[in-house]
Design a protein around this motif. Structure first.
Motif, PDB file in Angstrom:
ATOM      1  N   ASN A  18       0.830  -1.208   0.000  1.00  0.00           N
ATOM      2  CA  ASN A  18       0.000   0.000   0.000  1.00  0.00           C
ATOM      3  C   ASN A  18       0.863   1.256   0.000  1.00  0.00           C
ATOM      4  O   ASN A  18       0.510   2.277  -0.620  1.00  0.00           O
ATOM      5  CB  ASN A  18      -0.925  -0.004   1.224  1.00  0.00           C
ATOM      6  CG  ASN A  18      -1.995  -1.083   1.106  1.00  0.00           C
ATOM      7  OD1 ASN A  18      -2.420  -1.440  -0.003  1.00  0.00           O
ATOM      8  ND2 ASN A  18      -2.436  -1.632   2.243  1.00  0.00           N
ATOM      9  N   ALA A  19       2.031   1.208   0.685  1.00  0.00           N
ATOM     10  CA  ALA A  19       2.921   2.374   0.686  1.00  0.00           C
ATOM     11  C   ALA A  19       3.472   2.621  -0.709  1.00  0.00           C
ATOM     12  O   ALA A  19       3.538   3.767  -1.179  1.00  0.00           O
ATOM     13  CB  ALA A  19       4.059   2.153   1.680  1.00  0.00           C
ATOM     14  N   GLY A  22       0.824   4.144  -2.773  1.00  0.00           N
ATOM     15  CA  GLY A  22       0.636   5.558  -2.451  1.00  0.00           C
ATOM     16  C   GLY A  22       1.723   6.426  -3.058  1.00  0.00           C
ATOM     17  O   GLY A  22       1.439   7.528  -3.564  1.00  0.00           O
ATOM     18  N   TRP A  23       2.972   5.958  -3.000  1.00  0.00           N
ATOM     19  CA  TRP A  23       4.063   6.735  -3.592  1.00  0.00           C
ATOM     20  C   TRP A  23       3.892   6.874  -5.104  1.00  0.00           C
ATOM     21  O   TRP A  23       4.091   7.950  -5.660  1.00  0.00           O
ATOM     22  CB  TRP A  23       5.400   6.060  -3.287  1.00  0.00           C
ATOM     23  CG  TRP A  23       5.760   6.074  -1.820  1.00  0.00           C
ATOM     24  CD1 TRP A  23       5.365   6.986  -0.882  1.00  0.00           C
ATOM     25  CD2 TRP A  23       6.538   5.098  -1.142  1.00  0.00           C
ATOM     26  NE1 TRP A  23       5.868   6.668   0.348  1.00  0.00           N
ATOM     27  CE2 TRP A  23       6.603   5.494   0.234  1.00  0.00           C
ATOM     28  CE3 TRP A  23       7.206   3.931  -1.504  1.00  0.00           C
ATOM     29  CZ2 TRP A  23       7.281   4.776   1.205  1.00  0.00           C
ATOM     30  CZ3 TRP A  23       7.904   3.230  -0.545  1.00  0.00           C
ATOM     31  CH2 TRP A  23       7.943   3.646   0.794  1.00  0.00           C
ATOM     32  N   ASP A  25       1.128   6.628  -6.771  1.00  0.00           N
ATOM     33  CA  ASP A  25      -0.078   7.398  -7.067  1.00  0.00           C
ATOM     34  C   ASP A  25       0.198   8.896  -7.058  1.00  0.00           C
ATOM     35  O   ASP A  25      -0.487   9.665  -7.740  1.00  0.00           O
ATOM     36  CB  ASP A  25      -1.177   7.032  -6.066  1.00  0.00           C
ATOM     37  CG  ASP A  25      -2.523   7.640  -6.451  1.00  0.00           C
ATOM     38  OD1 ASP A  25      -3.026   7.279  -7.544  1.00  0.00           O
ATOM     39  OD2 ASP A  25      -3.042   8.477  -5.685  1.00  0.00           O
ATOM     40  N   ARG A  26       1.197   9.317  -6.267  1.00  0.00           N
ATOM     41  CA  ARG A  26       1.497  10.737  -6.186  1.00  0.00           C
ATOM     42  C   ARG A  26       2.326  11.239  -7.370  1.00  0.00           C
ATOM     43  O   ARG A  26       2.585  12.440  -7.483  1.00  0.00           O
ATOM     44  CB  ARG A  26       2.290  11.013  -4.897  1.00  0.00           C
ATOM     45  CG  ARG A  26       1.438  10.896  -3.633  1.00  0.00           C
ATOM     46  CD  ARG A  26       2.114  11.561  -2.437  1.00  0.00           C
ATOM     47  NE  ARG A  26       3.346  10.900  -2.044  1.00  0.00           N
ATOM     48  CZ  ARG A  26       3.407   9.881  -1.177  1.00  0.00           C
ATOM     49  NH1 ARG A  26       2.288   9.410  -0.614  1.00  0.00           N
ATOM     50  NH2 ARG A  26       4.548   9.321  -0.861  1.00  0.00           N
ATOM     51  N   SER A  90       0.177   3.341 -12.111  1.00  0.00           N
ATOM     52  CA  SER A  90      -0.668   2.732 -11.082  1.00  0.00           C
ATOM     53  C   SER A  90      -0.017   1.435 -10.614  1.00  0.00           C
ATOM     54  O   SER A  90       0.503   0.662 -11.436  1.00  0.00           O
ATOM     55  CB  SER A  90      -2.069   2.460 -11.639  1.00  0.00           C
ATOM     56  OG  SER A  90      -2.859   1.785 -10.693  1.00  0.00           O
TER      57      SER A  90
END
Length: 414
Positions: A18-19, A22-23, A25-26, A90
């Motif tokens: 998940n981390a 998230g990275w 995704d940014r 993604s």
């Protein structure tokens, strides 16, 4: 923020996944350029799966787009097409896979494609990859010809048949590769490098038939251009037809307009070579015959001269001169010998005059005692002394009975 983990408190896989998601995704949406290597349309799904490959490096990334977007592209998207994709990276945490979610796909137009090829050509030319002084001469008669082409292609037949028709004994080492599509450049590079390492291959031909600019795009691939530049074996480019000009034509040592033309370039025509040999033989014969004729005429001219017709005339004319010189030499030598003999006689007389033996011959004698001492005074010869008297022809042994001093005699005489 970096995750705080340790051997005592490690993070579970889901947290790490998940981390990462998230990275990624940014990152936001990005524009990506590449070639479509694979298209997968699964029945009943509204998502089309693509594989986008880098144009130079062997790197690819999966791309997903909606079926509506894919079907609405004009012209339709096919494998091998060059595209520019606006997509958002993604990360799918459940599978641990990265993909690009396409928001817009643009097919690179012909004008833009040609402009990019021109920029690539200028950059490579600035590096010196197309310099004329780097071009190598092809061998006159190669032992083995390397051929890179598609299996069972018209280009293969054209090269093999025309080359063997021109020189039946020619040998070929064929390296097959895809000559169209996203993996074409990679396979051509592999076949080229294999043939380049073969010590029996003297020249390599890369041959393909004609096609559109998109079909010939792999032969302007930068990686292929650099591979041909690095090859130690001369390379002949035979791509397409006369109007086609991929960048491979610029870096190759020789450019052939067609595969058939490449066969004519790499091997000579045996019939033409035999005619040239026959012509050269006739020219050599004519040259040799002319040279022999000129030399024969020169010999005839020399033999016709009086001095060569009667060579003894030169010797006879010099015999009298040699006889006169010989007489003069004899007279001079006789005079020199006579003068030398007189000089020797004079020197001998002088030497004899200085000899003690000559003095003895004039009546003088040398008196010595028993020990061999020469007596110069009567004081050395007392009464009874054994004496040896040396005269001109020998010695006289005597004994002194008395001595008379010359001084006493002169006084008594006085």
């Amino acid at each position: 923020m970096a995750l705080e983990t340790s051997p005592e408190s490690p993070a579970p896989v889901r947290q790490i996944a998940n981390a990462i998601a998230g990275w990624i995704d940014r990152l936001g949406a990005v524009w990506v350029e590449g070639q479509i290597a694979q298209v997968n349309r699964r029945p009943g799904m509204q998502t089309v799966f693509l594989t986008l490959r880098d144009a130079v490096a062997d790197i690819s990334v999966p791309v997903t787009c909606s079926r509506i977007m894919f079907d609405g592209l004009n012209p339709p998207l096919v494998e091998g097409a060059s595209v520019v994709v606006h997509a958002k990276p993604s990360y799918y945490a459940n599978r641990g896979s990265l993909s690009l979610q396409a928001r817009e796909i643009r097919t690179v137009g012909l004008g833009e494609l040609l402009a990019r090829l021109e920029r690539r050509r200028q950059l490579l030319a600035a590096e010196g990859l197309f310099a004329a002084e780097l071009k190598r001469r092809l061998p006159f008669l190669p032992g083995t010809v390397g051929l890179v082409t598609a299996p069972n292609s018209a280009a293969e037949r054209d090269v093999l048949e025309n080359a063997r028709r021109r020189w039946p004994a020619v040998r070929f080492q064929v390296g097959y590769a895809a000559m169209q599509g996203p993996r074409s450049a990679e396979e051509v590079i592999g076949a080229l490098q294999r043939l380049d390492k073969d010590p029996e291959v003297d020249v390599i031909v890369i041959a393909r038939g004609g096609g559109s600019v998109e079909d010939l795009l792999p032969f302007s691939d930068e990686a292929l251009i650099r591979a041909v530049y690095a090859a130690t074996t001369p390379v002949v480019s035979a791509i397409g037809h006369e109007p086609d000009s991929p960048l491979l034509d610029l870096v190759a040592d020789v450019r052939a307009s067609t595969p058939t033309d490449a066969a004519k370039i790499v091997v000579p025509d045996v019939g033409e070579e035999l005619r040239l040999v026959a012509t050269a033989r006739e020219r050599l014969r004519g040259t040799l015959a002319g040279w022999l004729q000129r030399e024969q005429l020169a010999l005839d001219a020399l033999r016709s001269r009086p001095v060569l017709a009667d060579p003894a005339s030169l010797v006879e004319g010099r015999l009298e001169e040699v006889a006169l010189l010989r007489d003069r030499a004899r007279r001079c030598l006789t005079h020199q010998l006579d003068r030398a003999a007189d000089e020797i006689a004079h020197q001998r007389a002088r030497a004899r005059a200085l000899s003690p033996l000559e003095t003895l011959r004039r009546g003088y004698a040398v008196v010595q005692d028993a020990e061999g001492h020469v007596l110069a005074s009567v004081a050395g010869a007392s009464k009874g002394t054994e004496l040896s008297i040396r005269v001109a022809d020998g010695r006289i042994h005597a004994t002194a009975t008395s001595t008379t001093s010359t001084t006493s005699t002169e006084e008594s005489d006085g």
